[in-house]
Design a protein around this motif. Sequence first.
Motif, PDB file in Angstrom:
ATOM      1  N   ALA A 156      31.523  -2.076  51.929  1.00  0.00           N
ATOM      2  CA  ALA A 156      30.880  -1.908  53.232  1.00  0.00           C
ATOM      3  C   ALA A 156      29.379  -1.970  53.041  1.00  0.00           C
ATOM      4  O   ALA A 156      28.852  -1.772  51.938  1.00  0.00           O
ATOM      5  N   SER A 157      28.704  -2.245  54.131  1.00  0.00           N
ATOM      6  CA  SER A 157      27.249  -2.276  54.179  1.00  0.00           C
ATOM      7  C   SER A 157      26.799  -1.080  55.016  1.00  0.00           C
ATOM      8  O   SER A 157      27.081  -1.015  56.210  1.00  0.00           O
ATOM      9  N   ILE A 158      26.103  -0.134  54.385  1.00  0.00           N
ATOM     10  CA  ILE A 158      25.749   1.132  55.036  1.00  0.00           C
ATOM     11  C   ILE A 158      24.237   1.244  55.189  1.00  0.00           C
ATOM     12  O   ILE A 158      23.490   1.112  54.201  1.00  0.00           O
ATOM     13  N   ASP A 159      23.787   1.492  56.397  1.00  0.00           N
ATOM     14  CA  ASP A 159      22.380   1.766  56.699  1.00  0.00           C
ATOM     15  C   ASP A 159      21.804   2.717  55.641  1.00  0.00           C
ATOM     16  O   ASP A 159      22.341   3.792  55.397  1.00  0.00           O
ATOM     17  N   ALA A 160      20.693   2.340  55.005  1.00  0.00           N
ATOM     18  CA  ALA A 160      20.144   3.126  53.903  1.00  0.00           C
ATOM     19  C   ALA A 160      19.745   4.538  54.345  1.00  0.00           C
ATOM     20  O   ALA A 160      19.885   5.498  53.570  1.00  0.00           O
ATOM     21  N   GLN A 161      19.255   4.689  55.573  1.00  0.00           N
ATOM     22  CA  GLN A 161      18.908   6.022  56.055  1.00  0.00           C
ATOM     23  C   GLN A 161      20.170   6.850  56.304  1.00  0.00           C
ATOM     24  O   GLN A 161      20.235   8.033  55.958  1.00  0.00           O
ATOM     25  N   THR A 162      21.193   6.218  56.860  1.00  0.00           N
ATOM     26  CA  THR A 162      22.469   6.905  57.049  1.00  0.00           C
ATOM     27  C   THR A 162      23.060   7.300  55.697  1.00  0.00           C
ATOM     28  O   THR A 162      23.616   8.396  55.548  1.00  0.00           O
ATOM     29  N   TRP A 163      22.952   6.423  54.713  1.00  0.00           N
ATOM     30  CA  TRP A 163      23.472   6.722  53.376  1.00  0.00           C
ATOM     31  C   TRP A 163      22.766   7.948  52.788  1.00  0.00           C
ATOM     32  O   TRP A 163      23.389   8.813  52.194  1.00  0.00           O
ATOM     33  N   TRP A 164      21.458   8.011  52.966  1.00  0.00           N
ATOM     34  CA  TRP A 164      20.682   9.163  52.483  1.00  0.00           C
ATOM     35  C   TRP A 164      21.183  10.455  53.128  1.00  0.00           C
ATOM     36  O   TRP A 164      21.361  11.470  52.453  1.00  0.00           O
ATOM     37  N   MET A 165      21.450  10.411  54.423  1.00  0.00           N
ATOM     38  CA  MET A 165      21.941  11.597  55.123  1.00  0.00           C
ATOM     39  C   MET A 165      23.377  11.917  54.716  1.00  0.00           C
ATOM     40  O   MET A 165      23.726  13.087  54.503  1.00  0.00           O
ATOM     41  N   ALA A 166      24.209  10.879  54.619  1.00  0.00           N
ATOM     42  CA  ALA A 166      25.624  11.100  54.304  1.00  0.00           C
ATOM     43  C   ALA A 166      25.803  11.748  52.941  1.00  0.00           C
ATOM     44  O   ALA A 166      26.724  12.560  52.743  1.00  0.00           O
ATOM     45  N   GLN A 167      24.940  11.413  52.006  1.00  0.00           N
ATOM     46  CA  GLN A 167      25.046  12.000  50.679  1.00  0.00           C
ATOM     47  C   GLN A 167      24.830  13.516  50.692  1.00  0.00           C
ATOM     48  O   GLN A 167      25.227  14.208  49.757  1.00  0.00           O
ATOM     49  N   GLN A 168      24.233  14.009  51.759  1.00  0.00           N
ATOM     50  CA  GLN A 168      23.968  15.435  51.861  1.00  0.00           C
ATOM     51  C   GLN A 168      25.117  16.206  52.507  1.00  0.00           C
ATOM     52  O   GLN A 168      25.239  17.413  52.298  1.00  0.00           O
ATOM     53  N   ASP A 169      25.951  15.511  53.295  1.00  0.00           N
ATOM     54  CA  ASP A 169      26.973  16.269  54.028  1.00  0.00           C
ATOM     55  C   ASP A 169      28.337  15.597  54.134  1.00  0.00           C
ATOM     56  O   ASP A 169      29.235  16.123  54.781  1.00  0.00           O
ATOM     57  N   ASP A 170      28.530  14.442  53.513  1.00  0.00           N
ATOM     58  CA  ASP A 170      29.821  13.762  53.571  1.00  0.00           C
ATOM     59  C   ASP A 170      30.412  13.687  52.166  1.00  0.00           C
ATOM     60  O   ASP A 170      29.960  12.891  51.329  1.00  0.00           O
ATOM     61  N   PRO A 171      31.436  14.483  51.862  1.00  0.00           N
ATOM     62  CA  PRO A 171      31.998  14.485  50.508  1.00  0.00           C
ATOM     63  C   PRO A 171      32.598  13.147  50.089  1.00  0.00           C
ATOM     64  O   PRO A 171      32.735  12.886  48.890  1.00  0.00           O
ATOM     65  N   LEU A 172      32.931  12.284  51.052  1.00  0.00           N
ATOM     66  CA  LEU A 172      33.501  10.987  50.708  1.00  0.00           C
ATOM     67  C   LEU A 172      32.504  10.076  49.994  1.00  0.00           C
ATOM     68  O   LEU A 172      32.904   9.101  49.353  1.00  0.00           O
ATOM     69  N   THR A 173      31.209  10.391  50.104  1.00  0.00           N
ATOM     70  CA  THR A 173      30.232   9.563  49.389  1.00  0.00           C
ATOM     71  C   THR A 173      30.435   9.665  47.872  1.00  0.00           C
ATOM     72  O   THR A 173      30.020   8.773  47.136  1.00  0.00           O
ATOM     73  N   GLY A 174      31.078  10.737  47.420  1.00  0.00           N
ATOM     74  CA  GLY A 174      31.381  10.884  46.002  1.00  0.00           C
ATOM     75  C   GLY A 174      32.500   9.979  45.535  1.00  0.00           C
ATOM     76  O   GLY A 174      32.725   9.839  44.324  1.00  0.00           O
TER      77      GLY A 174
END
Length: 241
Positions: A156-174
Motif C-alpha cells: 500500500a501507499s500511505i501518506d507520510a504524515q498519516t504513517w507518522w501518526m499511525a506509528q504512535q497509535d496503530d499496533p498494526l504498523t508493527g
Amino acid sequence: MYLRPANTAAHCALWALIRDGLRNRDLPAPDALDEDIDYQASWAHPDLVLGQICNLPYRAQFRDRVTLVAAMDYDLPGCAPGYYNSVFIVNRDSHLSDLRHLRGRRMAASALLSQSGYGAAQQWGADQGFVFASPLITGSHAASIKAVATGAADFASIDAQTWWMAQQDDPLTGQVRVIGTTPASPCMTLITRKEQNPAPYLAAVTDAIAALPETHRQMLGLRGVVALPPAAYDIALPPDP
C-alpha cells in the motif's frame, strides 16, 4: 484530514486561533470545526470558510471551484516545504524488498481520488513504465495498513504524515515495513470558497500556527504553511485502474 482522537485537542486549539484571526480580519468563521460533514460536500459548500483538501481531488474536480490558500508543511523527511509523499509498505514477513518487485502485485488503495493512497503510487509506476491494476479499495489509510498486515494486499501507499501518526497509535504498523517512498507533491492544501482573497486567510493561519502552544504543535507535527504557486499543482492525473 488528519483529525484523530489523540490530536483532537490540538486541532481544536489551532482552529480557535485561526477562527479568531479570521474574525479579527472581518471574515466570518464558525465557533468550532465541523467534524460531521462529508469532506466532498465541505469542499463544494458555498459558505466554506476553510477546508483541507488532498491535491488529487483539487486537481481533478475543484481547481476552478475554490480559492487556493496554502499547503500545509509537516517537515516530512525528503520533502520540500509544503510538500509530502507516501511510504510504500509491505507485510513484515514479505520477501518484497525493492520497489521494482511491486510490479504486478496487489495494491491496497485508500481511494481512487487520493493522491497519497493511489495517485502518488501510480505516478511512481508511470515513471517505471507501468500502472498498478485492480487495486483493493479500502476506504482509509488505516484500512490499507490492515490489508497489508493481514495479507489481503501485497503493498500500500500511505501518506507520510498519516504513517507518522499511525506509528504512535496503530499496533498494526508493527506488522508492516517500509521499502521506499513515492514522488513528492503538494501537501494537504487549505482552500476557501471561490472568488475570495487568499491573503487574509493565509495571514490568519500563519499567525495561528505561530501562536499555537509547542505541545500542540508537536502533537500535530506542524511546521507551517506555504503558499505554493498554482503551477505546483500541474501534475498529470493518474490512470484509471
